[in-house]
Design an enzyme around this catalytic site. Structure first.
Site, PDB file in Angstrom:
ATOM      1  N   GLU A  45       0.819  -1.219   0.000  1.00 46.20           N
ATOM      2  CA  GLU A  45       0.000   0.000   0.000  1.00 46.20           C
ATOM      3  C   GLU A  45       0.851   1.266   0.000  1.00 46.20           C
ATOM      4  O   GLU A  45       0.416   2.316   0.492  1.00 46.20           O
ATOM      5  CB  GLU A  45      -0.992   0.000   1.165  1.00 46.20           C
ATOM      6  CG  GLU A  45      -1.993  -1.134   1.101  1.00 46.20           C
ATOM      7  CD  GLU A  45      -3.113  -1.022   2.130  1.00 46.20           C
ATOM      8  OE1 GLU A  45      -3.147  -0.011   2.870  1.00 46.20           O
ATOM      9  OE2 GLU A  45      -3.950  -1.941   2.183  1.00 46.20           O
ATOM     10  N   GLU A 105      -5.308  -8.772   1.256  1.00 44.43           N
ATOM     11  CA  GLU A 105      -5.971  -8.331   2.483  1.00 44.43           C
ATOM     12  C   GLU A 105      -7.441  -8.084   2.204  1.00 44.43           C
ATOM     13  O   GLU A 105      -7.779  -7.345   1.281  1.00 44.43           O
ATOM     14  CB  GLU A 105      -5.389  -7.015   3.018  1.00 44.43           C
ATOM     15  CG  GLU A 105      -4.132  -7.106   3.829  1.00 44.43           C
ATOM     16  CD  GLU A 105      -3.757  -5.759   4.441  1.00 44.43           C
ATOM     17  OE1 GLU A 105      -4.667  -5.055   4.929  1.00 44.43           O
ATOM     18  OE2 GLU A 105      -2.557  -5.419   4.415  1.00 44.43           O
TER      19      GLU A 105
END
Length: 306
Positions: free
Chosen positions: A124, A235
């Protein structure tokens, strides 16, 4: 998105590996015993066995570049690893990540390298430098050019070792992958890891009734830009407790519904999946699939039967 479409997308994706099924694991405060306790609990969960672990760093907490103790724990428990190298702390720190990777290869040999599902360069990093990431105080990030450079460094580091040929990629949020400015990064990756949480997508109608469609739409648009690269679910999850987020209510019942709709379909479609999360006692919201305990309990808060 209809489940038949999910199966069609999965069937169309190239894959060099059998499907992995695991959890995400942090590094802070964990030693080998803690990792072994978590990995064994995941393997022995009532109703379903999770035998893979996604890591965010190669470095043991509190050290400069000592290999993370999750590695011997994985060897002892037969847990496969999606390795992570933290990529948002600058060049010097990334050099420490590579040093830890090289040291682990030398120290543990094929007992370690045979367990590697892939290597994620960063997590991320792009999201954290987008306006929404900055607004949410997500911390330091890195741009695609930096990540492409780091991916090249990893490929050079593993060349000629037993890790050579393992997939190297990057993990980011679905909406960052779909930005055309990431095309060169996608080209540099062997796989794309996608993080998507309908619970947090408050700009959409994000009740649990829409969560299944929202997640698979997020996955579908990532597949559409992936240049034929495999898209792994790195995720996702739904909280068992915590504040309401838009129309998304955190509860055990809703976490169970989300697991049934997303996890069970991903497993049936042979998509590599690392769920969030086995245990996060004290977190708010809490996504933990099991409650408090050291080692974690093996009875989940809701049924894992698919």
């Amino acid at each position: 998105m209809r489940f038949s479409h999910i199966l069609a997308f999965a069937a169309a994706l190239p894959s060099t590996l059998a499907a992995y099924k695991g959890f995400n694991y942090g590094s802070t405060g964990r030693d080998q015993a803690a990792f072994e306790g978590e990995f064994n609990a995941a393997k022995n969960l009532v109703g379903s066995s999770f035998t893979s672990a996604r890591l965010y760093t190669m470095i043991q907490d509190g050290t400069t570049n000592t290999p993370i103790s999750a590695i011997p724990a994985a060897i002892n428990t037969g847990t496969t690893l999606l390795l992570g190298l933290w990529a948002s702390a600058g060049d010097a720190q990334f050099a420490n990540e590579i040093a830890a990777l090289n040291a682990a290869i030398a120290q543990y040999g094929t007992a370690f390298t045979d367990l590697i599902a892939g290597i994620s360069v960063g997590s991320e990093d792009i999201y954290r430098i987008t306006p929404i990431g900055v607004e949410n105080n997500s911390g330091a990030g890195a741009g695609p050019d930096v990540l492409i450079n780091y991916i090249g460094q990893v490929r050079s580091a593993i060349a000629g070792t037993a890790v050579d040929g393992k997939p190297v990629g990057h993990v980011d949020t679905y909406n960052d992958w779909t930005n055309s400015s990431q095309n060169a990064l996608i080209s540099a990756c062997d796989f794309l890891g996608v993080d998507a949480y309908p619970y947090y997508e408050t700009t959409k109608e994000n009740s649990i009734a829409n969560a299944n469609a929202t997640f698979w739409d997020d996955y579908e648009v990532t597949v559409a830009v992936s240049q034929g690269k495999p898209v792994w679910i790195t995720e996702t999850g739904w909280p068992v407790s915590g504040a309401t987020s838009g129309q998304a209510v955190a509860s055990i019942d809703n976490a169970k519904a989300y697991y049934d709709d997303v996890a069970c379909h991903a497993f049936a479609s042979d998509i590599n999946t690392w769920w969030y999360i086995l245990q996060d006692t004290g977190a708010d919201p809490s996504f933990g699939l099991v409650g408090a305990g050291t080692p974690p309990p093996t009875t989940p808060l809701y049924s894992l039967a698919c």
